[in-house]
Structure formats: C-alpha cells, structure tokens
Design an enzyme around this catalytic site. Structure first.
Site, mmCIF file in Angstrom:
data_model
loop_
_atom_site.group_PDB
_atom_site.id
_atom_site.type_symbol
_atom_site.label_atom_id
_atom_site.label_comp_id
_atom_site.label_asym_id
_atom_site.label_seq_id
_atom_site.Cartn_x
_atom_site.Cartn_y
_atom_site.Cartn_z
ATOM 1 N N THR A 33 0.854 -1.205 0.000
ATOM 2 C CA THR A 33 0.000 0.000 0.000
ATOM 3 C C THR A 33 0.880 1.241 0.000
ATOM 4 O OG1 THR A 33 -1.704 -1.170 1.234
ATOM 5 C CG2 THR A 33 -1.755 1.221 1.380
ATOM 6 N N GLY A 34 0.381 2.307 -0.617
ATOM 7 C CA GLY A 34 1.102 3.589 -0.557
ATOM 8 C C GLY A 34 1.330 4.161 -1.935
ATOM 9 N N ASP A 86 6.273 -4.114 -1.702
ATOM 10 C CA ASP A 86 5.681 -3.050 -0.876
ATOM 11 C C ASP A 86 6.692 -1.931 -0.660
ATOM 12 O OD1 ASP A 86 3.887 -1.635 0.659
ATOM 13 O OD2 ASP A 86 3.805 -3.086 2.307
ATOM 14 N N ASP A 89 8.382 3.427 4.953
ATOM 15 C CA ASP A 89 8.595 4.812 5.395
ATOM 16 C C ASP A 89 10.069 5.059 5.708
ATOM 17 O OD1 ASP A 89 5.781 5.652 5.374
ATOM 18 O OD2 ASP A 89 5.594 4.042 6.843
ATOM 19 N N GLY A 102 0.761 4.566 5.969
ATOM 20 C CA GLY A 102 -0.550 4.503 5.317
ATOM 21 C C GLY A 102 -1.549 3.647 6.085
ATOM 22 N N GLU A 108 0.004 -5.779 5.932
ATOM 23 C CA GLU A 108 1.311 -5.813 5.268
ATOM 24 C C GLU A 108 2.230 -6.823 5.966
ATOM 25 O OE1 GLU A 108 1.364 -1.241 3.565
ATOM 26 O OE2 GLU A 108 2.302 -1.642 5.480
#
Ligand code: 5RP
Length: 226
Positions: A33-34, A86, A89, A102, A108
């Site tokens: 995600t992101g 994935d 950060d 996120g 995840e």
C-alpha cells in the site's frame, strides 16, 4: 518546469518499473500500500493476465488491482505466495523497515510473513542509518489505546494518537515520536507483547530480502548486511 514533487514521482516510477522486472509468469503476488506501490500497480497492466492473482494489503490497493482485472485472492485459500512488493517509510541497511504511514501495517506484516521473498521499493529519501526519525506506527485495539500509550511512554517516546484514522481492521494507530532504534528486533518483540497492541510497524524479525532504491541516477539494489 519540473518541480520537486515531479522528481519524487519520477523516482517512484523508476523503482516501480524495477520491481516489475522481479515478476514471473503465473505467480501469486503480494501487493502493499502507498504512493510508491500505486506507481507499481499503475505499471502492472501488461501483467494483469499473466499473474495467478494478488493478495492485497488494503482496500485501496484492492480497488486499483481489480480495476486492472487482477483477481484478488484470500490468503486462507492459498498455501503462500512467492513474492511481496511493498514500500516503506524508512529502511536501514539491514533492510529492517518502518512501515504503516498509510495505516496498512497489520495486513502488510501478514503478507510479508507469508511471502517467500519480500522486495521493498523506496526512493532514496527513505534510506537511513538509524530507524526512528519517522514516527513508528503501532496499531492498537481501540479500547486499549490509552493503556497502550502509557506502556509505550516507558520507552522514552511520545505516543500520539493518529486522530481520525481507523484501519481496515477497525483499529486505531499510535505514532511513536522520538525513538532512536538501535536494536529493532528487540523493540519489535517488546512492543508486540504489550496487551492491546495488534501490530507494530517495525519489520525487523522479517526484514525485506531486497531493497530497490530509486534515485535521479537510477535504481540501486541492496541486499541485507546481516
Ligand atoms: C503503508 C505503508 C507504506 O508502504 C509506506 O507508508 C510508504 O508509503 P509511500 O510509498 O506513500 O511513501 O507502510 O502502510
């Protein structure tokens, strides 16, 4: 005129394209995600009919994958998956990660645990010597939020409630500010044992296997210095 945000988007697209090169015919793909993963999904079109399907870490990624015609698989219906792509950060050079900016950290982490191989895609701003400048997300059961925040304060950090954020699992997020993480495995283990914690966004006991780092000059491939 090319803006700083255009350049950052180009780095994300570059690293997303490098991740496409990791795919193989007929595989079940885990998808994170992101915004970096969004660039990856945007590049997945030509692979839509070549994958057996995808396990998705969030409702947002699920919708994007379905729009391409990629089948979304339930992890309970399969025996595992070969590859998980994935973002993160932060990453250190051991490929230990902070994730969850996120709010998708729990799914995840489940997919990372199920995957034979975890390829993390970041732009160069995410590569750090020591994890912790990015506030460490912790997903908590809502009724335990203040209790968990008090327990986390003993670590010498400030646990801030992410106002208005409800995860796909119906839980809340505390962001831990002021950490300087020197032993990520020990910290992950410690936080995971606090009652009321669902998941901590430290991926240290299961780090990435390969880190692709996008910069203006290209994509660097890093494997863990373990
Ligand atoms: C979501 C995540 C993301 O991978 C992380 O926040 C990075 O996102 P972006 O690619 O937008 O910088 O962990 O829970």
């Amino acid at each position: 005129m090319t803006t700083a945000s255009d350049l950052q988007q180009q780095r994300k697209q570059r690293v997303a394209m490098a991740a496409i090169a990791e795919l193989s015919e007929g595989m079940v793909l885990g998808v994170g995600t992101g915004s970096t993963v969004n660039a990856f999904i945007d590049a997945l079109g030509p692979w839509a009919q070549r994958l057996a399907g995808a396990v998705s870490s969030s409702e947002v990624s699920t919708r994007k994958l379905q729009a391409l015609g990629i089948a979304i698989l339930d992890l309970n219906d399969i025996d595992g998956l070969s590859l998980y792509i994935d973002g993160a950060d932060e990453s250190n050079r051991h490929l230990q990660l902070i994730k969850g900016g996120g709010a998708a950290l729990t799914r995840e982490k489940i997919i990372a645990a199920a995957a034979e191989r975890f390829v993390c895609i970041v732009d160069e701003s995410k590569l750090v010597d020591t994890l912790g400048a990015f506030p460490l997300p912790v997903e908590v059961i809502p009724m335990a939020r203040r209790q968990v925040a008090r327990a986390l304060a003993t670590l010498g950090c400030e646990a801030r409630y992410r106002q208005g954020c409800v995860t796909d699992n119906g839980n809340h997020i505390l962001d831990l500010h002021g950490l300087h993480i020197t032993d990520a495995v020990a910290l992950e283990t410690h936080i995971n044992q606090i009652t009321g914690v669902v998941t901590v966004g430290l991926f240290a006991t299961r780090p990435a296997d390969l880190l692709l780092v996008g910069s203006d000059s290209g994509v660097q491939r890093l494997t863990a210095a373990r």
